[in-house]
Design a protein around this motif. Sequence first.
Motif, PDB file in Angstrom:
ATOM      1  N   ASN A 111       1.038  -1.331  -0.306  1.00 50.35           N
ATOM      2  CA  ASN A 111       0.057   0.357   0.494  1.00 50.35           C
ATOM      3  C   ASN A 111       0.619   0.781  -0.294  1.00 50.35           C
ATOM      4  O   ASN A 111       0.390   2.043  -0.061  1.00 50.35           O
ATOM      5  CB  ASN A 111      -0.946   0.013   1.048  1.00 50.35           C
ATOM      6  N   MET A 115      -0.924   3.912  -3.437  1.00 47.60           N
ATOM      7  CA  MET A 115      -2.394   3.147  -3.597  1.00 47.60           C
ATOM      8  C   MET A 115      -2.173   2.459  -2.586  1.00 47.60           C
ATOM      9  O   MET A 115      -2.208   1.145  -2.318  1.00 47.60           O
ATOM     10  CB  MET A 115      -2.865   2.320  -4.939  1.00 47.60           C
ATOM     11  N   TYR A 117      -5.216   0.920  -0.112  1.00 43.99           N
ATOM     12  CA  TYR A 117      -6.330   0.103  -0.863  1.00 43.99           C
ATOM     13  C   TYR A 117      -7.178  -0.655   0.467  1.00 43.99           C
ATOM     14  O   TYR A 117      -7.036  -0.593   1.439  1.00 43.99           O
ATOM     15  CB  TYR A 117      -5.978  -1.781  -1.858  1.00 43.99           C
ATOM     16  N   HIS A 118      -8.469  -0.433   0.572  1.00 43.69           N
ATOM     17  CA  HIS A 118      -9.276  -0.605   1.452  1.00 43.69           C
ATOM     18  C   HIS A 118      -9.667  -1.845   1.641  1.00 43.69           C
ATOM     19  O   HIS A 118     -10.718  -1.711   2.495  1.00 43.69           O
ATOM     20  CB  HIS A 118     -10.001   0.616   1.209  1.00 43.69           C
ATOM     21  N   ILE A 119      -9.257  -2.859   0.668  1.00 50.03           N
ATOM     22  CA  ILE A 119     -10.253  -3.772   0.425  1.00 50.03           C
ATOM     23  C   ILE A 119      -9.596  -4.569   1.389  1.00 50.03           C
ATOM     24  O   ILE A 119      -9.867  -5.639   1.671  1.00 50.03           O
ATOM     25  CB  ILE A 119     -10.137  -4.152  -1.220  1.00 50.03           C
ATOM     26  N   HIS A 120      -8.128  -4.114   2.759  1.00 51.45           N
ATOM     27  CA  HIS A 120      -7.330  -5.288   3.043  1.00 51.45           C
ATOM     28  C   HIS A 120      -7.851  -5.399   4.354  1.00 51.45           C
ATOM     29  O   HIS A 120      -7.378  -5.741   4.948  1.00 51.45           O
ATOM     30  CB  HIS A 120      -5.872  -5.216   2.372  1.00 51.45           C
TER      31      HIS A 120
ATOM     32  N   MET B  77      -2.448  -4.973  -9.877  1.00 56.82           N
ATOM     33  CA  MET B  77      -3.784  -4.291 -10.520  1.00 56.82           C
ATOM     34  C   MET B  77      -3.855  -3.158 -10.434  1.00 56.82           C
ATOM     35  O   MET B  77      -3.564  -1.574 -10.515  1.00 56.82           O
ATOM     36  CB  MET B  77      -4.338  -4.215  -8.629  1.00 56.82           C
ATOM     37  N   ASN B  79      -6.077  -1.029  -9.563  1.00 52.24           N
ATOM     38  CA  ASN B  79      -5.939   0.797  -8.861  1.00 52.24           C
ATOM     39  C   ASN B  79      -4.869   1.411  -8.733  1.00 52.24           C
ATOM     40  O   ASN B  79      -4.457   2.547  -8.452  1.00 52.24           O
ATOM     41  CB  ASN B  79      -7.136   0.850  -7.534  1.00 52.24           C
ATOM     42  N   THR B  80      -4.057   0.319  -8.490  1.00 53.98           N
ATOM     43  CA  THR B  80      -2.268   0.978  -8.758  1.00 53.98           C
ATOM     44  C   THR B  80      -2.137   1.300  -9.680  1.00 53.98           C
ATOM     45  O   THR B  80      -1.519   2.973  -9.264  1.00 53.98           O
ATOM     46  CB  THR B  80      -1.386  -0.262  -7.635  1.00 53.98           C
TER      47      THR B  80
END
Lengths: 309, 152
Positions: A111, A115, A117-120, B77, B79-80
């Motif tokens: 992360n 970016m 990620y809020h999914i983790h 991925m 979004n990255t």
Amino acid sequence: MKTIINRIHHFWFEEVPAERLAILRILSGLYAFWFLSRNVLYLHYIAQTDPVLFAPKAIIRLLPGPLHPDLFLGIVLFTLVLNVLFIIGWKYKITGIGFAFFLWWVLSYRNSWSMLYHIHHLMILFVGVVGIARSADALSMDAIWRVRKGKEKLPGKHWQYGWPIKLILSITLIAYFLAGVAKLAGPLGWGWMFTLREHVAIDTLRKVVLGSDKASTFFPKIYTQSWFFIVGGVGSFFLELLAPLVILNKKAGKGWAVLTFAMHWTIFILMGIRFPFQLSGIPFLTFFEPERWLSNLTAKRGQKKFLDA
Amino acid sequence: MIQTKKAAAFISIMLIVITLSPVVMNWVEDTVDEFPFSYYPMFSLQRSAVYIQDHLIGYDGNGGQHVIPCSYYKPVMFNTARRQINKYVYLGMADTLAAVVARNIASDPSGEMDHIVRVEVVKGTFHIDNFFRHNDRTPLEAKVEGSAVVQR
């Protein structure tokens, strides 16, 4: 006052079977293994990114700069080894917390490349709590070892297995509540619930413009059905804002879990937005008694074998 | 490993408070989003009728435009890749980004982008309703931020 404290105590330290927590350990471990193992190459690629894009998060701030990609790959592979030990519950006092720490570290590093990620978030907190609790007292190598050595009998119900589940459940509800508050505190306020379509549209637009094969093909077809998005927006808003209240009632909790699980699948199928951990259903199992499903399944198999014989 | 009820209660209260604490970010100016304790800022963003997105456009020999998937920047991925493309443009390094994409296209063994001779990094302003209601994917405004020739 004493009554309230007693009630909270009774609720938080409810005696539950060791198998319930063990099932959560195995399933969250399997999910993490699925996620990590299928993304080893992706993680290695991310670690090779231009250092100018490095924006450290969480514990990664302690590093002076990006690691050599191969060193990061080594850490990912080591985490996968710990992941297997976490699933099978071997030397859990060390591997439980060790895996939780390394998983957090690896995902924090991932992360840290512009970016987040809020999914983790939920998965990390879930694994963290399971990792520090006595989650390998059943259905584990440690348990088999102890019973074989005659050190201990199979564990029964105990408060040690109840509080981690209550904590995960609470954290899950808080995460949804925070999402609801963010919507409410934003410039749209209560009006957010009528703008779900615009939010999904932006996600889909980005994917189309950037040539992603993950763009929903269904969303453009239902774009003109405003009523659908209003129903979805209002529903999700209340599921989030009212989430903390369902802790007061087991049936309400189960109902909330089923509805929220269904909401994630609807979002995924119709809008192509995926929250893999939530889609797996694992975070919602804390509202149920999965060990009963397991014993029913084994009892049915035993019955079938007996009848066949 | 937690052995006593006091320790379990302490850990529980601490974790609940820490998980709840990012909520204050909704009302402060200098916000920080963290992992794994977040206030989920993506839900509080203002949305308007138009949306600006940096993206990659390829040109064939006849001047025809083609969407270049962001995976040609980096097979990470979605979004990255998206955020990193945005950041390259933000940092004024769109030419560097275009050069990376052009190099990846030239060395792509699949040959899917063999017809692409030039790559542009474009900041496009799209009208959301036109995009979906009328399937009009032409940006209202397109500003070329960087470009590179695909050298084979």
